[in-house]
Design a protein around this motif. Sequence first.
Motif, PDB file in Angstrom:
ATOM      1  N   LYS A 264       0.848  -1.207   0.000  1.00 20.28           N
ATOM      2  CA  LYS A 264       0.000   0.000   0.000  1.00 20.28           C
ATOM      3  C   LYS A 264       0.877   1.247   0.000  1.00 20.28           C
ATOM      4  O   LYS A 264       1.686   1.451   0.903  1.00 20.28           O
ATOM      5  CB  LYS A 264      -0.923  -0.002   1.225  1.00 20.28           C
ATOM      6  CG  LYS A 264      -1.711   1.299   1.418  1.00 20.28           C
ATOM      7  CD  LYS A 264      -2.661   1.237   2.608  1.00 20.28           C
ATOM      8  CE  LYS A 264      -3.288   2.594   2.895  1.00 20.28           C
ATOM      9  NZ  LYS A 264      -4.194   2.567   4.075  1.00 20.28           N
ATOM     10  N   ASP A 269      -2.719  10.084   3.690  1.00 21.77           N
ATOM     11  CA  ASP A 269      -4.112   9.689   3.871  1.00 21.77           C
ATOM     12  C   ASP A 269      -4.820  10.674   4.787  1.00 21.77           C
ATOM     13  O   ASP A 269      -4.742  10.576   6.008  1.00 21.77           O
ATOM     14  CB  ASP A 269      -4.187   8.264   4.455  1.00 21.77           C
ATOM     15  CG  ASP A 269      -5.627   7.795   4.645  1.00 21.77           C
ATOM     16  OD1 ASP A 269      -6.543   8.474   4.113  1.00 21.77           O
ATOM     17  OD2 ASP A 269      -5.825   6.757   5.313  1.00 21.77           O
ATOM     18  N   ASP A 287       1.450   6.369   5.493  1.00 25.89           N
ATOM     19  CA  ASP A 287       0.481   5.381   5.018  1.00 25.89           C
ATOM     20  C   ASP A 287       0.995   4.632   3.778  1.00 25.89           C
ATOM     21  O   ASP A 287       0.274   3.850   3.173  1.00 25.89           O
ATOM     22  CB  ASP A 287      -0.865   6.067   4.733  1.00 25.89           C
ATOM     23  CG  ASP A 287      -2.047   5.139   4.942  1.00 25.89           C
ATOM     24  OD1 ASP A 287      -1.886   4.100   5.610  1.00 25.89           O
ATOM     25  OD2 ASP A 287      -3.136   5.453   4.419  1.00 25.89           O
ATOM     26  N   GLU A 348      -9.516   3.611   2.033  1.00 27.09           N
ATOM     27  CA  GLU A 348      -8.976   3.734   0.680  1.00 27.09           C
ATOM     28  C   GLU A 348      -7.907   2.685   0.372  1.00 27.09           C
ATOM     29  O   GLU A 348      -7.702   2.320  -0.781  1.00 27.09           O
ATOM     30  CB  GLU A 348      -8.395   5.138   0.473  1.00 27.09           C
ATOM     31  CG  GLU A 348      -6.952   5.362   0.950  1.00 27.09           C
ATOM     32  CD  GLU A 348      -6.768   5.172   2.451  1.00 27.09           C
ATOM     33  OE1 GLU A 348      -7.757   5.235   3.179  1.00 27.09           O
ATOM     34  OE2 GLU A 348      -5.616   4.936   2.882  1.00 27.09           O
ATOM     35  N   THR A 373      -0.612  -0.622   5.721  1.00 23.78           N
ATOM     36  CA  THR A 373      -1.118   0.047   6.934  1.00 23.78           C
ATOM     37  C   THR A 373      -2.623   0.185   6.741  1.00 23.78           C
ATOM     38  O   THR A 373      -3.118   1.267   6.453  1.00 23.78           O
ATOM     39  CB  THR A 373      -0.470   1.436   7.073  1.00 23.78           C
ATOM     40  OG1 THR A 373      -0.574   2.112   5.794  1.00 23.78           O
ATOM     41  CG2 THR A 373       0.982   1.346   7.471  1.00 23.78           C
TER      42      THR A 373
END
Length: 497
Positions: A264, A269, A287, A348, A373
Amino acid sequence: MKYDFAGGPAGSLTDDTVICFTTEIKNVAGKFLKEIDVAAGGGLTRLVESGEFSGKEGEIASFVSPAEFATGRLLLLGLGSPKKVAADSFRRAMGLVSRYKGLTKAQTAAVHFGEFTDRDYFQAAAEGLLLGSFRLLDYKTGEAAENDNRLTSVTFALPDKKRLRALQGAVERGQIIAEGQLLARRLASTPANDLTPRKYAGKAQQLAKKFGFKCKILDEKAIAAEKMGALLGVAQGSVEPPRFLILEYDGGKAGQKPVALVGKGVTFDSGGISLKPSLNMHEMKQDMAGSAAVLSTVVTAARLGLKLNIVGLIPATENMPSGKATKPGDIHVSRKGKTIEIINTDAEGRLILADALDYANEFDPQAVIDVATLTGATLYILGYAGAPILGNNNKLLERIEAGAEATSERVWTLPIWNDHRDQMKSNIADLVNSGGRAAGTIAAGAFLENFIGDWPWAHIDIAAVDLEPSGKAYVPKGASGFGVRLLTEVLSNWKRL
Ligand code: BES
Ligand code: MN
Ligand code: ZN
């Protein structure tokens, strides 16, 4: 740092500081400790008798100008109970001493292993030394920007020359792995304004060139051409365009199916329209820690020359609110074609992973591991002490568990049950991206499961362990770089599932 290797007694080492180890002791016994005691003029006996030193974990006894020793400073590190001595004892002891002034004020140091001749101990000690002293100074100015650690060379030593080659191999391995973990920390610590998806892609390309692997970047047009609607739905709120990073390390035979790592890469974020509270929002520059672990693991695998084909996939984007941002209730079509009702724009990570997992099919992988995360709920499962994992293949999960055991990057396996799968069903679309508060970490896994192909898959949720809140022996406060040791271990021992 310069690394040397030597065989001989600790007393013969000429470095400014010499480090030795002992497990818990009630009195000074054994040849090695007696030598130290004599050199210290009975100083060790006095420290033990007074209760100042007993070899407990975390203890450091410091002797200045020990007689008959060539060094100016001898440090004796406690490892704790002899029954519990393991590689991580050395990682922790070296992590702690790596910030100790008796070491950092020296220019040269030696680490003498004495009776401890296990390869894993050598490797862990080398790791601890680098991991413990990590500080990001790039953003400091003036005197504060100067590294006050003067150490420039370390000699790793054994009593005789017998195991010197094993020592050298293990130390080099530890050095490469620790440097990989430091890279992950550095990337995760970098503020979002200096690590936009575009800048991140540029960094990955530099690293690929330097360490000898391929790095292809999909820009927003190529991402659209791939129909990655879930990733684009997250990215659309930001003025910074997304990137999709494709790393390929070909260490295995031509035609061998690769192991794919998916990370990711949300470079910031904010939560999007489902905006996060402002308290600690700055931490969301991290993130992308899952992707940092993936990129750094590919670098590490290349440096170690692993005989394996590895693919790294990193969807990189910001998650921002704006007039163009995804609104709660919007429905996006994923690359796979499944429709997703966006209940919460702050969920997301699973969206960008959905498209990345689907893209992994392009490489016909023998297994896929994603690192992310993903859910704050991990904090309520294992705290900062370990990462929940889940997946569809027990053998793969057991390998990750074994890797965690070996590297002390701890994991614990959670189930996915149909109740959790039901949580992620939408009334009007195929899926929702948020299934409420219940079992948040598992529900996210149940969502991801919809996008995997016909291959063994595991998901590692590092949302809590990616950031060390207070500082531990070899993990200073801040980005931990969790995942690099674990993934490197799993890949180093890889066999067909
Ligand atoms: N990046 C966060 C998860 C996170 C939270 C990581 C705190 C580190 C610290 C993720 O995108 C997120 O916001 N997850 C939500 C999911 C929820 C909206 C279903 C969460 O965990 O609250
Ligand atoms: Mn979020
Ligand atoms: Zn997130």
